[in-house]
Design an enzyme around this catalytic site. Structure first.
Site, PDB file in Angstrom:
ATOM      1  N   ASP A  54      39.165   3.468  34.847  1.00  0.00           N
ATOM      2  CA  ASP A  54      37.815   3.167  34.362  1.00  0.00           C
ATOM      3  C   ASP A  54      37.685   3.264  32.847  1.00  0.00           C
ATOM      4  O   ASP A  54      36.618   3.593  32.327  1.00  0.00           O
ATOM      5  CB  ASP A  54      36.772   4.087  35.043  1.00  0.00           C
ATOM      6  CG  ASP A  54      36.819   3.958  36.547  1.00  0.00           C
ATOM      7  OD1 ASP A  54      37.105   2.851  37.043  1.00  0.00           O
ATOM      8  OD2 ASP A  54      36.579   4.976  37.233  1.00  0.00           O
ATOM      9  N   LYS A 102      39.030  -1.581  31.144  1.00  0.00           N
ATOM     10  CA  LYS A 102      40.047  -2.646  31.131  1.00  0.00           C
ATOM     11  C   LYS A 102      39.415  -4.029  31.324  1.00  0.00           C
ATOM     12  O   LYS A 102      39.743  -4.981  30.626  1.00  0.00           O
ATOM     13  CB  LYS A 102      41.094  -2.387  32.242  1.00  0.00           C
ATOM     14  CG  LYS A 102      41.848  -1.077  32.057  1.00  0.00           C
ATOM     15  CD  LYS A 102      42.737  -0.761  33.243  1.00  0.00           C
ATOM     16  CE  LYS A 102      41.988  -0.338  34.491  1.00  0.00           C
ATOM     17  NZ  LYS A 102      41.364   0.984  34.439  1.00  0.00           N
ATOM     18  N   GLY A 132      37.738  -1.306  40.126  1.00  0.00           N
ATOM     19  CA  GLY A 132      36.417  -1.876  39.872  1.00  0.00           C
ATOM     20  C   GLY A 132      36.363  -2.133  38.380  1.00  0.00           C
ATOM     21  O   GLY A 132      36.308  -1.188  37.602  1.00  0.00           O
ATOM     22  N   HIS A 133      36.468  -3.395  37.990  1.00  0.00           N
ATOM     23  CA  HIS A 133      36.530  -3.751  36.569  1.00  0.00           C
ATOM     24  C   HIS A 133      35.226  -4.453  36.197  1.00  0.00           C
ATOM     25  O   HIS A 133      34.910  -5.508  36.726  1.00  0.00           O
ATOM     26  CB  HIS A 133      37.739  -4.651  36.296  1.00  0.00           C
ATOM     27  CG  HIS A 133      39.042  -3.951  36.528  1.00  0.00           C
ATOM     28  ND1 HIS A 133      40.271  -4.562  36.390  1.00  0.00           N
ATOM     29  CD2 HIS A 133      39.314  -2.660  36.865  1.00  0.00           C
ATOM     30  CE1 HIS A 133      41.230  -3.685  36.654  1.00  0.00           C
ATOM     31  NE2 HIS A 133      40.680  -2.532  36.949  1.00  0.00           N
ATOM     32  N   GLN A 192      43.711   0.866  37.667  1.00  0.00           N
ATOM     33  CA  GLN A 192      43.804   2.325  37.622  1.00  0.00           C
ATOM     34  C   GLN A 192      44.231   2.756  36.213  1.00  0.00           C
ATOM     35  O   GLN A 192      43.913   2.073  35.265  1.00  0.00           O
ATOM     36  CB  GLN A 192      44.760   2.874  38.696  1.00  0.00           C
ATOM     37  CG  GLN A 192      44.228   2.759  40.128  1.00  0.00           C
ATOM     38  CD  GLN A 192      44.311   1.346  40.688  1.00  0.00           C
ATOM     39  OE1 GLN A 192      45.369   0.760  40.742  1.00  0.00           O
ATOM     40  NE2 GLN A 192      43.187   0.811  41.103  1.00  0.00           N
TER      41      GLN A 192
HETATM   42  P1  GDP Z   1      37.817  -0.469  34.238  1.00  0.00           P
HETATM   43  O1  GDP Z   1      38.021  -0.073  35.652  1.00  0.00           O
HETATM   44  O2  GDP Z   1      38.853   0.090  33.321  1.00  0.00           O
HETATM   45  O3  GDP Z   1      37.659  -1.958  34.043  1.00  0.00           O
HETATM   46  O4  GDP Z   1      36.431   0.194  33.787  1.00  0.00           O
HETATM   47  P2  GDP Z   1      35.064   0.237  34.648  1.00  0.00           P
HETATM   48  O5  GDP Z   1      34.437  -1.099  34.618  1.00  0.00           O
HETATM   49  O6  GDP Z   1      35.292   0.863  35.977  1.00  0.00           O
HETATM   50  O7  GDP Z   1      34.232   1.314  33.837  1.00  0.00           O
HETATM   51  C1  GDP Z   1      33.908   1.115  32.515  1.00  0.00           C
HETATM   52  C2  GDP Z   1      32.372   1.158  32.386  1.00  0.00           C
HETATM   53  O8  GDP Z   1      31.993   1.286  31.041  1.00  0.00           O
HETATM   54  C3  GDP Z   1      31.704  -0.133  32.847  1.00  0.00           C
HETATM   55  O9  GDP Z   1      30.444   0.175  33.379  1.00  0.00           O
HETATM   56  C4  GDP Z   1      31.562  -0.942  31.562  1.00  0.00           C
HETATM   57  O10 GDP Z   1      30.491  -1.870  31.597  1.00  0.00           O
HETATM   58  C5  GDP Z   1      31.275   0.148  30.581  1.00  0.00           C
HETATM   59  N1  GDP Z   1      31.780  -0.077  29.214  1.00  0.00           N
HETATM   60  C6  GDP Z   1      32.911  -0.692  28.803  1.00  0.00           C
HETATM   61  N2  GDP Z   1      33.055  -0.575  27.468  1.00  0.00           N
HETATM   62  C7  GDP Z   1      32.002   0.127  27.028  1.00  0.00           C
HETATM   63  C8  GDP Z   1      31.597   0.614  25.749  1.00  0.00           C
HETATM   64  O11 GDP Z   1      32.251   0.433  24.742  1.00  0.00           O
HETATM   65  N3  GDP Z   1      30.437   1.341  25.712  1.00  0.00           N
HETATM   66  C9  GDP Z   1      29.701   1.592  26.813  1.00  0.00           C
HETATM   67  N4  GDP Z   1      28.576   2.308  26.662  1.00  0.00           N
HETATM   68  N5  GDP Z   1      30.036   1.155  28.025  1.00  0.00           N
HETATM   69  C10 GDP Z   1      31.183   0.448  28.136  1.00  0.00           C
HETATM   70  P1  IMO Z   2      40.162   1.083  38.021  1.00  0.00           P
HETATM   71  O1  IMO Z   2      41.133  -0.074  38.051  1.00  0.00           O
HETATM   72  C1  IMO Z   2      39.390   5.306  38.824  1.00  0.00           C
HETATM   73  C2  IMO Z   2      41.498   7.076  42.243  1.00  0.00           C
HETATM   74  C3  IMO Z   2      40.695   7.497  43.446  1.00  0.00           C
HETATM   75  C4  IMO Z   2      41.552   8.620  43.967  1.00  0.00           C
HETATM   76  C5  IMO Z   2      42.969   8.135  43.701  1.00  0.00           C
HETATM   77  C6  IMO Z   2      43.637   7.477  44.883  1.00  0.00           C
HETATM   78  O2  IMO Z   2      38.740   0.669  38.210  1.00  0.00           O
HETATM   79  O3  IMO Z   2      40.393   1.909  36.795  1.00  0.00           O
HETATM   80  P2  IMO Z   2      43.340   5.167  46.151  1.00  0.00           P
HETATM   81  O4  IMO Z   2      42.127   4.560  46.801  1.00  0.00           O
HETATM   82  O5  IMO Z   2      43.930   4.336  45.052  1.00  0.00           O
HETATM   83  O6  IMO Z   2      44.377   5.598  47.140  1.00  0.00           O
HETATM   84  O7  IMO Z   2      42.783   6.521  45.479  1.00  0.00           O
HETATM   85  O8  IMO Z   2      42.856   7.200  42.638  1.00  0.00           O
HETATM   86  N1  IMO Z   2      41.314   5.656  41.830  1.00  0.00           N
HETATM   87  C7  IMO Z   2      40.639   5.282  40.739  1.00  0.00           C
HETATM   88  N2  IMO Z   2      39.945   6.003  39.846  1.00  0.00           N
HETATM   89  N3  IMO Z   2      39.529   3.974  38.660  1.00  0.00           N
HETATM   90  C8  IMO Z   2      40.245   3.238  39.532  1.00  0.00           C
HETATM   91  O9  IMO Z   2      40.507   1.927  39.337  1.00  0.00           O
HETATM   92  C9  IMO Z   2      40.803   3.879  40.659  1.00  0.00           C
HETATM   93  N4  IMO Z   2      41.535   3.463  41.717  1.00  0.00           N
HETATM   94  C10 IMO Z   2      41.849   4.561  42.414  1.00  0.00           C
HETATM   95  O10 IMO Z   2      39.404   7.924  43.072  1.00  0.00           O
HETATM   96  O11 IMO Z   2      41.353   9.776  43.186  1.00  0.00           O
HETATM   97 MG    MG Z   3      36.980   0.840  37.234  1.00  0.00          MG
END
Ligand code: GDP
Ligand code: IMO
Ligand code: MG
Length: 423
Positions: free
Chosen positions: A16, A19, A43-44, A224
């Site tokens: 998270d 990416k 979840g991107h 991840q």
């Molecule tokens: P990913 O899994 O690495 O793609 O990241 P996620 O989407 O799960 O989580 C990142 C969260 O931060 C999302 O809700 C984005 O919309 C938000 N986000 C990304 N970059 C920024 C930033 O620079 N500032 C803020 N406030 N939110 C951001």
């Molecule tokens: P993105 O791509 C954050 C965590 C789960 C759990 C562990 C194993 O959005 O960064 P799994 O379902 O993969 O067997 O769970 O990994 N986990 C993540 N945490 N971001 C993710 O993906 C994750 N994908 C799995 O919460 O601790």
């Molecule tokens: Mg994510």
């Protein structure tokens, strides 16, 4: 960007990091975006033109014009969830059938894999990993045990292969005394299989190498984060794939000499979702404040993300195992108001100071912090680094010095436009 090479973008913390947002921002520079591991546990999130999208299995290059997006062999795909995700995109005016190519060698997540995921978690009790429940572990287990079902299997004798795999899972679930009912899920899953047939199902290793030899530019998108890597993460509290840069080689069929730039993404602080050790976790008001300001709730499960200060010991380790060449810092805006910010520069393990990431971080690890002055400036509307206040510049220089790697992009908000390129 180097000719004949692929660039890899991956998370350096516990996932998270942002990416999805950065892949979307960088995609105009590339012809192809490819996912190489993970599945719908990811979840991107992407935000642009007032819209927000969350991608799980589809690469984050899908919104930037006519780019080819590849789901590589290292990915695990749930046909029903894929169908929901792809249909929602099509309905919002983003056609993808011709541009989204799926590897024959990607493994299928079956309904019974998800039941097994839940059953194993229940069995672990208080030692549960806190998985996303998407069947990731059992699917990769079957892959490594050489009994998995692959996307290419849907092209021949599929029902027979499916029934054999399901029967094997049912026997395990019986032995665990685990009650379940997958009637409805299975029906939708089969519908998902039919839906999948409408996409180009390809030999992606041939395709990606051909595209490279034709001079096309390719960005590989990790899912991840490094601290969730099955070999190098905080095992056993990890996911079941190699999230590190080498995963792009095995997950797409690329030789190691094909790797060009390695973009490592980190937040200006740190989060984790699910169970497992997190040395810099904050249990106080500051942690709660970071969670509120950063909206730190899981994009897939809605779970609260655990929040803490940036951990430079873990980041140095991540940079090392990935061969990171450039850093991208996300969400610095979340700290815009803080009078001071902290960074963990070392751990004290049983009284001994170390800057090297230890084998076991589950107990006896005490973070050692350096405190830096906050910048206390709303930077969310800034458009260039010349506008950065001195304290923020100092924070960047401090991180670059500690991590011995340049920070080339700074993200100051969730929108595509809130991105500062430093070179
Ligand atoms: P990913 O899994 O690495 O793609 O990241 P996620 O989407 O799960 O989580 C990142 C969260 O931060 C999302 O809700 C984005 O919309 C938000 N986000 C990304 N970059 C920024 C930033 O620079 N500032 C803020 N406030 N939110 C951001
Ligand atoms: P993105 O791509 C954050 C965590 C789960 C759990 C562990 C194993 O959005 O960064 P799994 O379902 O993969 O067997 O769970 O990994 N986990 C993540 N945490 N971001 C993710 O993906 C994750 N994908 C799995 O919460 O601790
Ligand atoms: Mg994510």
């Amino acid at each position: 960007m180097n000719k004949g090479k692929v660039d890899v973008l991956l998370g350096l913390q516990w996932g998270d990091e942002g990416k999805g947002k950065v892949v979307d921002v960088l995609t105009p520079r590339y012809d192809v975006v490819a996912r190489f591991q993970g599945g719908p546990n990811a979840g991107h999130t992407l935000e642009f033109e007032g819209q927000k999208y969350v991608l799980r299995s589809i690469p984050s290059g899908i919104f930037q014009g006519d780019k080819i997006n590849i789901v590589g062999n290292g990915v695990v795909l749930a046909p029903d969830l894929f169908m929901d995700e792809a249909r929602a995109l099509e309905q919002s005016g983003h056609p993808l059938r011709q541009r989204l190519h799926i590897s024959k060698k990607a493994h299928l997540i079956m309904p019974t894999h998800r039941v097994l995921d839940a059953a194993y978690e229940a069995q672990k009790g208080k030692n549960r990993v806190g998985t996303t429940g998407k069947g990731i572990g059992p699917t990769y287990t079957d892959k490594v045990s050489r009994v998995g079902l692959r996307v290419g299997d849907i092209l021949e004798d599929f029902q027979q292969k499916y029934a054999a795999a399901k029967a094997r899972h049912e026997a395990i679930l019986r032995s665990l005394n685990y009650e379940y009912d997958i009637t409805d899920v299975e029906r939708r899953w089969m519908e998902g299989i039919e839906y999948l047939r409408q996409f180009p199902i390809v030999d992606s290793e041939h395709e990606i190498n051909r595209l490279l030899s034709e001079g096309k530019t390719i960005l590989c998108e990790g899912a991840q984060g490094t601290m969730l890597d099955v070999d190098f993460g905080s095992y056993p509290y990890v996911t079941s794939s190699n999230t590190i840069c080498a995963g792009a080689c095995t997950g797409l069929g690329l030789g190691p000499n094909r790797i060009g730039e390695v973009y490592g993404i980190m937040k200006a602080y740190c989060t984790r979702v699910g169970a497992g050790p997190f040395p810099t976790e904050l249990f106080d008001e500051t942690g709660a404040r970071i969670r509120d300001l950063g909206h730190e709730y899981g994009a897939v499960t809605g779970r609260e993300r655990r929040c803490g200060w940036i951990d430079l010991v873990a980041l140095r380790y991540s940079i090392m195992v990935n061969g990171v060449t450039q850093l991208i810092m996300m969400k610095s805006d979340v700290l815009d108001d803080f009078p001071e910010v902290k960074a963990c520069t070392a751990y004290r393990v049983n009284g001994q100071l170390t800057r090297d990431f230890p084998y076991n971080i589950e107990k006896g690890v005490e973070p050692v912090y350096e405190t830096l002055p906050g910048w206390q400036t709303d930077m969310t509307r800034y458009t260039s680094q010349e506008q950065f206040p001195a304290a923020f510049r100092d924070y960047i220089s401090f991180l670059e010095r500690e991590l011995e790697t340049p920070i080339t992009i700074v993200s100051i908000g969730p929108d595509r436009e809130q991105t500062i390129l430093r070179r």
